[in-house]
Design a protein around this motif. Structure first.
Motif, PDB file in Angstrom:
ATOM      1  N   THR A  13       0.806  -1.225   0.000  1.00  0.00           N
ATOM      2  CA  THR A  13       0.000   0.000   0.000  1.00  0.00           C
ATOM      3  C   THR A  13       0.840   1.276   0.000  1.00  0.00           C
ATOM      4  OG1 THR A  13      -0.143  -0.211   2.420  1.00  0.00           O
ATOM      5  CG2 THR A  13      -1.995  -1.039   1.124  1.00  0.00           C
ATOM      6  N   SER A  14       2.120   1.172   0.326  1.00  0.00           N
ATOM      7  CA  SER A  14       2.950   2.380   0.421  1.00  0.00           C
ATOM      8  C   SER A  14       3.094   3.074  -0.924  1.00  0.00           C
ATOM      9  CB  SER A  14       4.331   2.026   0.982  1.00  0.00           C
ATOM     10  OG  SER A  14       4.999   1.089   0.148  1.00  0.00           O
ATOM     11  N   ARG A  15       3.023   2.336  -2.023  1.00  0.00           N
ATOM     12  CA  ARG A  15       3.172   2.952  -3.344  1.00  0.00           C
ATOM     13  C   ARG A  15       2.019   3.903  -3.651  1.00  0.00           C
ATOM     14  NH1 ARG A  15       1.511  -2.382  -4.631  1.00  0.00           N
ATOM     15  NH2 ARG A  15      -0.443  -2.450  -5.838  1.00  0.00           N
ATOM     16  N   TRP A  16       0.905   3.753  -2.951  1.00  0.00           N
ATOM     17  CA  TRP A  16      -0.207   4.676  -3.092  1.00  0.00           C
ATOM     18  C   TRP A  16       0.054   5.965  -2.323  1.00  0.00           C
ATOM     19  CZ3 TRP A  16      -5.075   3.799  -5.539  1.00  0.00           C
ATOM     20  CH2 TRP A  16      -5.229   2.527  -6.101  1.00  0.00           C
ATOM     21  N   PHE A  17       0.548   5.824  -1.100  1.00  0.00           N
ATOM     22  CA  PHE A  17       0.553   6.939  -0.167  1.00  0.00           C
ATOM     23  C   PHE A  17       1.823   7.788  -0.204  1.00  0.00           C
ATOM     24  CE2 PHE A  17      -2.538   4.023   1.758  1.00  0.00           C
ATOM     25  CZ  PHE A  17      -3.601   4.894   1.908  1.00  0.00           C
ATOM     26  N   LEU A  18       2.983   7.175  -0.318  1.00  0.00           N
ATOM     27  CA  LEU A  18       4.220   7.947  -0.226  1.00  0.00           C
ATOM     28  C   LEU A  18       4.316   9.048  -1.282  1.00  0.00           C
ATOM     29  CD1 LEU A  18       6.828   5.193   0.743  1.00  0.00           C
ATOM     30  CD2 LEU A  18       5.528   6.749   2.222  1.00  0.00           C
ATOM     31  N   PRO A  19       4.028   8.769  -2.566  1.00  0.00           N
ATOM     32  CA  PRO A  19       4.042   9.877  -3.541  1.00  0.00           C
ATOM     33  C   PRO A  19       3.012  10.953  -3.227  1.00  0.00           C
ATOM     34  CG  PRO A  19       4.064   7.753  -4.664  1.00  0.00           C
ATOM     35  CD  PRO A  19       3.752   7.478  -3.230  1.00  0.00           C
ATOM     36  N   LEU A  20       1.854  10.540  -2.710  1.00  0.00           N
ATOM     37  CA  LEU A  20       0.811  11.508  -2.373  1.00  0.00           C
ATOM     38  C   LEU A  20       1.234  12.369  -1.198  1.00  0.00           C
ATOM     39  CD1 LEU A  20      -2.001  12.492  -3.070  1.00  0.00           C
ATOM     40  CD2 LEU A  20      -2.942  10.716  -1.592  1.00  0.00           C
ATOM     41  N   TYR A  21       1.849  11.765  -0.191  1.00  0.00           N
ATOM     42  CA  TYR A  21       2.329  12.528   0.964  1.00  0.00           C
ATOM     43  C   TYR A  21       3.370  13.560   0.542  1.00  0.00           C
ATOM     44  CZ  TYR A  21       0.112   9.033   3.995  1.00  0.00           C
ATOM     45  OH  TYR A  21      -0.791   8.220   4.633  1.00  0.00           O
ATOM     46  N   VAL A  22       4.328  13.121  -0.269  1.00  0.00           N
ATOM     47  CA  VAL A  22       5.382  14.025  -0.730  1.00  0.00           C
ATOM     48  C   VAL A  22       4.786  15.169  -1.547  1.00  0.00           C
ATOM     49  CG1 VAL A  22       7.441  14.202  -2.170  1.00  0.00           C
ATOM     50  CG2 VAL A  22       7.154  12.232  -0.673  1.00  0.00           C
ATOM     51  N   SER A  23       3.817  14.868  -2.397  1.00  0.00           N
ATOM     52  CA  SER A  23       3.193  15.893  -3.238  1.00  0.00           C
ATOM     53  C   SER A  23       2.456  16.931  -2.394  1.00  0.00           C
ATOM     54  CB  SER A  23       2.223  15.244  -4.226  1.00  0.00           C
ATOM     55  OG  SER A  23       2.893  14.323  -5.061  1.00  0.00           O
ATOM     56  N   VAL A  24       1.718  16.477  -1.382  1.00  0.00           N
ATOM     57  CA  VAL A  24       0.984  17.409  -0.516  1.00  0.00           C
ATOM     58  C   VAL A  24       1.950  18.344   0.205  1.00  0.00           C
ATOM     59  CG1 VAL A  24      -0.438  17.565   1.566  1.00  0.00           C
ATOM     60  CG2 VAL A  24      -1.007  15.912  -0.202  1.00  0.00           C
ATOM     61  N   LEU A  25       3.027  17.808   0.749  1.00  0.00           N
ATOM     62  CA  LEU A  25       3.986  18.635   1.482  1.00  0.00           C
ATOM     63  C   LEU A  25       4.735  19.589   0.548  1.00  0.00           C
ATOM     64  CD1 LEU A  25       5.417  15.983   3.977  1.00  0.00           C
ATOM     65  CD2 LEU A  25       3.762  17.795   4.446  1.00  0.00           C
ATOM     66  N   ILE A  26       5.076  19.132  -0.656  1.00  0.00           N
ATOM     67  CA  ILE A  26       5.777  20.001  -1.608  1.00  0.00           C
ATOM     68  C   ILE A  26       4.896  21.175  -2.005  1.00  0.00           C
ATOM     69  CG2 ILE A  26       6.599  20.140  -4.001  1.00  0.00           C
ATOM     70  CD1 ILE A  26       7.801  17.377  -3.651  1.00  0.00           C
ATOM     71  N   PHE A  27       3.638  20.914  -2.333  1.00  0.00           N
ATOM     72  CA  PHE A  27       2.758  22.007  -2.739  1.00  0.00           C
ATOM     73  C   PHE A  27       2.366  22.885  -1.551  1.00  0.00           C
ATOM     74  CE2 PHE A  27       2.341  19.779  -6.729  1.00  0.00           C
ATOM     75  CZ  PHE A  27       2.191  20.819  -7.630  1.00  0.00           C
ATOM     76  N   SER A  28       2.420  22.355  -0.359  1.00  0.00           N
ATOM     77  CA  SER A  28       2.230  23.191   0.817  1.00  0.00           C
ATOM     78  C   SER A  28       3.384  24.185   0.954  1.00  0.00           C
ATOM     79  CB  SER A  28       2.129  22.313   2.068  1.00  0.00           C
ATOM     80  OG  SER A  28       1.931  23.109   3.220  1.00  0.00           O
ATOM     81  N   LEU A  29       4.611  23.715   0.717  1.00  0.00           N
ATOM     82  CA  LEU A  29       5.782  24.605   0.745  1.00  0.00           C
ATOM     83  C   LEU A  29       5.718  25.636  -0.380  1.00  0.00           C
ATOM     84  CD1 LEU A  29       8.565  21.966   1.502  1.00  0.00           C
ATOM     85  CD2 LEU A  29       7.801  23.796   3.038  1.00  0.00           C
ATOM     86  N   ILE A  30       5.275  25.205  -1.563  1.00  0.00           N
ATOM     87  CA  ILE A  30       5.147  26.140  -2.684  1.00  0.00           C
ATOM     88  C   ILE A  30       4.137  27.231  -2.351  1.00  0.00           C
ATOM     89  CG2 ILE A  30       4.356  26.360  -5.077  1.00  0.00           C
ATOM     90  CD1 ILE A  30       5.506  23.570  -5.593  1.00  0.00           C
ATOM     91  N   ASN A  31       3.019  26.843  -1.754  1.00  0.00           N
ATOM     92  CA  ASN A  31       1.995  27.826  -1.400  1.00  0.00           C
ATOM     93  C   ASN A  31       2.457  28.749  -0.282  1.00  0.00           C
ATOM     94  OD1 ASN A  31      -0.764  27.472  -2.849  1.00  0.00           O
ATOM     95  ND2 ASN A  31      -0.056  25.392  -2.504  1.00  0.00           N
ATOM     96  N   ILE A  82      -7.659  16.999  -0.506  1.00  0.00           N
ATOM     97  CA  ILE A  82      -8.904  16.221  -0.518  1.00  0.00           C
ATOM     98  C   ILE A  82      -8.632  14.793  -0.977  1.00  0.00           C
ATOM     99  CG2 ILE A  82     -11.204  16.022  -1.550  1.00  0.00           C
ATOM    100  CD1 ILE A  82     -11.229  19.078  -1.787  1.00  0.00           C
ATOM    101  N   GLY A  83      -7.800  14.673  -2.017  1.00  0.00           N
ATOM    102  CA  GLY A  83      -7.471  13.351  -2.533  1.00  0.00           C
ATOM    103  C   GLY A  83      -6.752  12.482  -1.521  1.00  0.00           C
ATOM    104  N   LEU A  84      -6.068  13.111  -0.568  1.00  0.00           N
ATOM    105  CA  LEU A  84      -5.364  12.366   0.472  1.00  0.00           C
ATOM    106  C   LEU A  84      -6.324  11.491   1.265  1.00  0.00           C
ATOM    107  CD1 LEU A  84      -2.612  12.038   1.961  1.00  0.00           C
ATOM    108  CD2 LEU A  84      -3.290  13.941   3.410  1.00  0.00           C
ATOM    109  N   PHE A  85      -7.448  12.057   1.652  1.00  0.00           N
ATOM    110  CA  PHE A  85      -8.409  11.306   2.455  1.00  0.00           C
ATOM    111  C   PHE A  85      -9.284  10.405   1.586  1.00  0.00           C
ATOM    112  CE2 PHE A  85      -7.327  15.046   4.982  1.00  0.00           C
ATOM    113  CZ  PHE A  85      -6.998  14.441   6.191  1.00  0.00           C
ATOM    114  N   VAL A  86      -9.556  10.835   0.360  1.00  0.00           N
ATOM    115  CA  VAL A  86     -10.314   9.971  -0.547  1.00  0.00           C
ATOM    116  C   VAL A  86      -9.508   8.719  -0.872  1.00  0.00           C
ATOM    117  CG1 VAL A  86     -11.339   9.798  -2.846  1.00  0.00           C
ATOM    118  CG2 VAL A  86     -11.614  11.904  -1.514  1.00  0.00           C
ATOM    119  N   ALA A  87      -8.219   8.897  -1.140  1.00  0.00           N
ATOM    120  CA  ALA A  87      -7.354   7.759  -1.452  1.00  0.00           C
ATOM    121  C   ALA A  87      -7.236   6.821  -0.256  1.00  0.00           C
ATOM    122  CB  ALA A  87      -5.968   8.255  -1.867  1.00  0.00           C
TER     123      ALA A  87
END
Length: 277
Positions: A13-31, A82-87
């Motif tokens: 299951t990690s292949r689902w979550f790890l890229p999503l976690y990294v993406s959320v944190l990266i775009f949080s830093l960008i914002n 939103i996709g974090l919790f949906v996924a």
């Protein structure tokens, strides 16, 4: 054996979550950069702009581009959030449905483990990902909060501790953990009940979930009605905070009892009523 199954489940299951976690944190830093960086300050005003002034026109283009970048990055962040919790919800359902009641079930149930160990494995790993998803979501929000406002959050937690005390906070955390456990096990039991039938399994699983949830809500209303009646007649001098603590304690027990019921029901169905057709 349970530990080995959990390692396999986490790896699957990690292949689902790890890229999503990294993406959320990266775009949080960008914002955070687009919101607070002086290089992204948008000083363009449509009132004072003029297309005949090259300097203003240049500034307007720069401001428009900054606004587009800021809006786009925020849109992507909100979508990922939103996709974090949906996924997470999808993976919780899919891993139980496919791994135990789908084609993989023929292999999984040949392992020398009991059915309750399969369910416990799925439950613990699902709770782990739910916890990590919530943690990542909180961290991403904290990144977006201005540095000067962080102390307000710490003050809020300090006031919460003064209000509830350490035992109250522990009870609150226990209630949240058991509530999450109940939510996941309710999904498992509904899917297992739906698989008792040979056709329309997904539709019937959804109907079973709605039926179980309706019963749960009905019992919750009865408990609240009993508490309200007892409070108004015998404990009229009780304050609101103690009443809330008592209600939370009662519903903590409620979640524990219902979680145990769903766990044993799902274990029974997967052991004696397994239908992989």
């Amino acid at each position: 054996m349970l530990v080995k199954m959990m390692k396999y489940e986490i790896k699957a299951t990690s292949r689902w979550f790890l890229p999503l976690y990294v993406s959320v944190l990266i775009f949080s830093l960008i914002n955070r950069f687009t919101l607070y960086s002086p290089y992204m300050n948008n000083k363009f005003s449509f009132v004072s702009s003029s297309i005949n002034n090259p300097a203003v026109a240049g500034n307007s283009f720069s401001s428009v581009m900054k606004g587009i970048i800021s809006a786009l990055s925020m849109f992507i962040y909100v979508t990922l959030f939103i996709g974090l919790f949906v996924a997470t919800l999808i993976v919780v359902i899919q891993r139980y449905y496919k791994s135990l009641l789908g084609d993989e079930g023929y292999l999984m149930f040949t392992l020398p483990v009991n059915s309750w160990q399969h369910i416990l494995n799925k439950l613990l790993v699902s709770m782990l990902w739910c916890f990590l998803s919530t943690l990542v979501a909180i961290c991403s929000i904290l990144i977006l909060i201005p540095a000067g406002s962080i102390h307000e959050i710490t003050n809020a937690f300090r006031q919460l501790e003064e209000l509830f005390g350490i035992p109250g906070i522990i009870n609150l955390l226990l209630f949240m953990i058991l509530g999450l456990t109940l939510s996941i096990l309710q999904i498992y039991s509904a899917i297992s009940l739906g698989h008792l039938f040979n056709k329309h399994k997904l539709l019937l699983s959804f109907a079973m979930y709605l039926g179980i949830d309706a019963v749960k809500q009905f019992i919750s209303l009865i408990i609240l009605a009993v508490i309200a009646s007892a409070t108004s007649t015998q404990f009229s001098d009780i304050d609101g905070l103690n009443l809330f603590k008592n209600i939370m304690g009662i519903f903590t027990v409620f979640c524990a009892v219902f979680s145990a019921g769903h766990f044993f029901l799902t274990s029974y169905l997967t052991k004696w009523k397994l239908n992989l057709e």
